[in-house]
Motif scaffolding. Sequence first.
Motif: not given
Length: 242
Positions: A162-165, A190-195, A206-207, A217-219
């Motif tokens: 699990l990680s937002i970024s 939160n996006n697919k373009d990540c490690a 989930y974008y 970060n309070i997303t």
Amino acid sequence: MFTYEHILSFNELETILYQYIASNREKVIHMRARDLADATHVSPSTISRFCRKVDCEGFAELKAKLKIDLEMDKKKNIKSSHYTFAEFAEKAFEGRFEADIQEISRLAASSKSVIFAGSGSSGILAQYGSHYFSGLGKFSTYMSDPFFPVYDDLRETTTIALSISGEHKHTVDLTGKLKKEGSRIVSITNNKDCALAKMSEINIAYYITEERHHYTNITTQLPVLYLIESIARNMHALLHSR
């Protein structure tokens, strides 16, 4: 304006400076370098080195960047919880995540155990996820320490990272260790373009609009909570249909 890499590079005196500046931004933008040196009990040369480490030519540039940060913070309005919930709920009601939820559920159901990985607020949800999965009949645990020794055959486990970024160094490093020992890797980011997404067999992105307040970060984590519970409930149904 202070990155993770900047903070890691600070020595003891620079850390004192960073902590003072981060806690007193409105005050620091009106200070002279000598005033800051007196307030933090460091030398002006330490302040000069600190400025260079954070990519500023001098104290004047540092103050200018701090002022811009403050002005941007004042312009940012934290969205209402109704807005953040509605932004995700629309996607969920459209069934956009259903295929991935089912696939991860099957993977978890066929594994001997599930490992949740995450740091910070994602680490809190990793702990919740492990408790929730265990309560529904699948032994689960959570890990947040990237230095935890991992030397075992994990081919019969599934890791849910699990990680937002999807770029948090601790989570990426830990997930890499688990993957190396054979664990199947899935991730929620939160996006697919990540490690993390690139390391995973399955990724759910989930974008949601990211939000920050000062340096935090309070997303919203509502999507992650929904996805964890949905996967667990589907897994439970699969386990009891056999």
